[in-house]
Each structure stands twice: as structure tokens, then as C-alpha cells.
Design a protein around this motif. Structure first.
Motif: not given
Length: 293
Positions: A223-229, A252-269
Motif C-alpha cells: 500500500d506504500a510508494d516507498a520503503l524506509l529501513v 524506491p528503498i532508503a536505508i538508514v543504518n550504522r554500517g553495512r546491511t544485507r540490503g545495501d545493493d537493493l537500496a536507492t539511497v
């Protein structure tokens, strides 16, 4: 396309600046997925952050098959759940609640069991892994509050809390597991309804999230237009699958996290920073984000 990454050292506005993140979410209805890093500023350490101590959470197999493991768990949880109960939402939790009230955030999936999003005022919350405030019997399904169980455990183990606190400072994990040394004499309490095995109503490592909960979480993303992690390394598949789901839909996917995540390659930002300042920044940008949202 690789994610556009902003580091902690970027020029800041009140300590933080992330124009790419604001632009990505502008005018979009946003689903949010949060992990343990969301709650570190509330005094709850995460499992995998750069400064986190080594942790080996108990698995469901250990809990159900070995009474010694259960004894150790309940002894430590008897101390740790109070610490969890006393935690209060931080600026990041409050910011996401404000974004929900403004119609920017349409739903929130959290891997945390600390209830801090609900305490902050967020309403559309899916507690993916349950919460620390309820206990369930694995034999008959009877449920009771963690506070009720605390009274029973205290009666069965008089003075245990005082002795644990006399040792000094208590370190508590994101699942309310406290570091307590002497647990050998701790008495477990069984289900008052049937005498069966009691378990915190949370999803242990190695245990499946109930399908209705997973389906509800997927529907928030649909139901959303974007995902923020925010604050999740996405190491555990129970969270990572929602990033894959959003990516498969071309959102579009935005990830905010200290350090790498498993989803970095799928992130837009990808923002390499703490959750509290970044979520607060988004709340400060409400007029921009809410335009056309």
C-alpha cells in the motif's frame, strides 16, 4: 544501480543533512521497517552494530528442549524485562510517529520487541517478532502479562532481583535478556492454567513469524510508494524479505543504518548514520515530504 551513499561526515544541518533521502521520500507514502538500531538511543543495545558486544541469543530449540536453558533464560529475563519496561522512546521514535500523523508514514514494521514505537504514538505498527509484555503457554495457549508472571517468579525466587542488582550494572539485550551470573537455583514457573511450558510471546531465533503477521507486513509495503529501513542490518531474513518485496515491486528503498546491511545493493539511497538524527531530520522536513503525499 548501486545505492547513493551519504556518510556521517557529510555537511550537516543541525548535525545532519540528507537531501537525497528527503528528495526520495518527497510526496510518497512511506512504509517503514525498523530494527534494533532504532532503540539504541533509548538505552537498549543492538546485536550487530559497530559498537555492540558479542551476543548469542537463545534459539527456540534450546529453549524448548533444555530445562537448564529455560532456567537461565527466565532468570535473566526476570531482571531484563524491567529494564525494557522502563525505556522511553527517543527522538527517532517520536519523529516516525509525527510522520505517521502527517500521513507520510502509512505503516511501520518493527523487528523490535520493546514497544517503543507504540509508546511514542505510532498506531499502524506490526510487531513482527512480538513484544516483551506478554507470555504464552506452548501447551494450552493461555496468555498472561509479563507483569503477572513477574509476581509469580518473585514469589518463587524471593530476593533474586536484589542479589542480581547488588552485583552492579546490568547489561540488557534487545530481547530483554539480562546478563546475570548465578541462575542455577532459579525456580521456573509453569502455566497456571495447565502446568505447561511458558514462553515470552516473542519470536526466537530459529522460530517462524506467524503467517498472518507476515501477510499484514507485506500489505503495508503493497500500500506504500516507498520503503524506509531504519536501524536494521537486515541480516535476519524475517526483515530482509520485505526489502526484497519492495525491490521486486520497483519501489524506491532508503536505508538508514550504522554500517553495512544485507540490503545495501537493493537500496536507492543508503545513509550511514544513526536513526535518531535522521528520523528527526525527516520530521523537520515534514512540509516538503507531505507535499502530494
Amino acid at each position: 544501480m548501486p545505492a547513493l551513499t551519504l556518510s556521517q561526515a557529510a555537511p550537516t544541518l543541525g548535525g545532519v543533512e540528507a537531501p537525497e533521502l528527503v528528495e526520495l521520500l518527497r510526496g510518497r507514502r512511506v512504509a517503514v521497517l525498523t530494527g534494533a538500531g532504532m532503540s539504541t538511543d533509548s538505552g537498549i543495545p543492538d546485536y550487530r552494530g559497530p559498537d555492540s558486544p558479542p551476543a548469542n541469543p537463545m534459539t527456540i530449540r534450546q529453549f524448548t528442549s533444555d530445562r537448564v536453558f529455560r532456567q537461565r533464560y527466565w532468570a535473566r529475563n526476570h531482571v531484563g524485562w524491567r529494564h525494557m519496561d522502563q525505556r522511553r522512546p527517543n527522538a527517532g521514535h517520536r519523529a516516525l510517529a509525527a510522520l505517521e500523523r502527517a500521513g507520510v508514514v502509512t505503516g511501520l514494521i518493527t523487528q523490535n520487541v520493546d514497544l517503543l514505537h507504540t509508546k511514542a504514538g505510532s498506531r499502524a505498527v506490526v510487531n513482527l517478532h512480538g513484544t516483551y509484555v506478554q507470555v504464552v503457554c506452548l501447551d494450552c495457549g493461555h496468555t498472561m502479562s509479563r507483569a503477572e508472571l513477574a509476581d509469580l517468579l518473585e514469589a518463587a525466587n524471593p530476593g533474586f532481583l536484589e542479589r542480581a542488582h547488588d552485583v552492579g550494572s546490568i547489561a540488557v539485550a534487545p530481547d530483554a535478556d539480562a546478563v546475570v551470573g548465578d541462575t542455577a537455583n532459579f525456580r521456573i514457573v509453569d502455566c497456571p492454567a495447565c502446568g505447561g511450558m511458558l514462553k515470552p510471546d516473542i519470536v526466537y531465533f530459529g522460530e517462524n513469524v506467524p503467517k498472518p503477521v507476515v501477510d499484514l507486513a507485506y500489505s503495508l509495503i503493497d500500500d506504500a510508494d516507498a520503503l524506509l529501513v531504519a536501524g536494521s542490518s537486515l541480516t535476519v531474513y524475517s526483515g530482509y524479505r520485505f526489502v526484497r518485496h519492495a525491490a521486486a515491486q520497483g519501489k524506491p528503498i532508503a536505508i538508514v543504518n550504522r554500517g553495512r546491511t544485507r540490503g545495501d545493493d537493493l537500496a536507492t539511497v543508503k545513509i550511514d548514520n544513526g536513526c535518531s538524527p535522521m528520523m528527526a531530520l525527516l520530521a523537520d522536513e515534514l512540509p516538503a515530504l507531505a507535499s502530494s503525499a
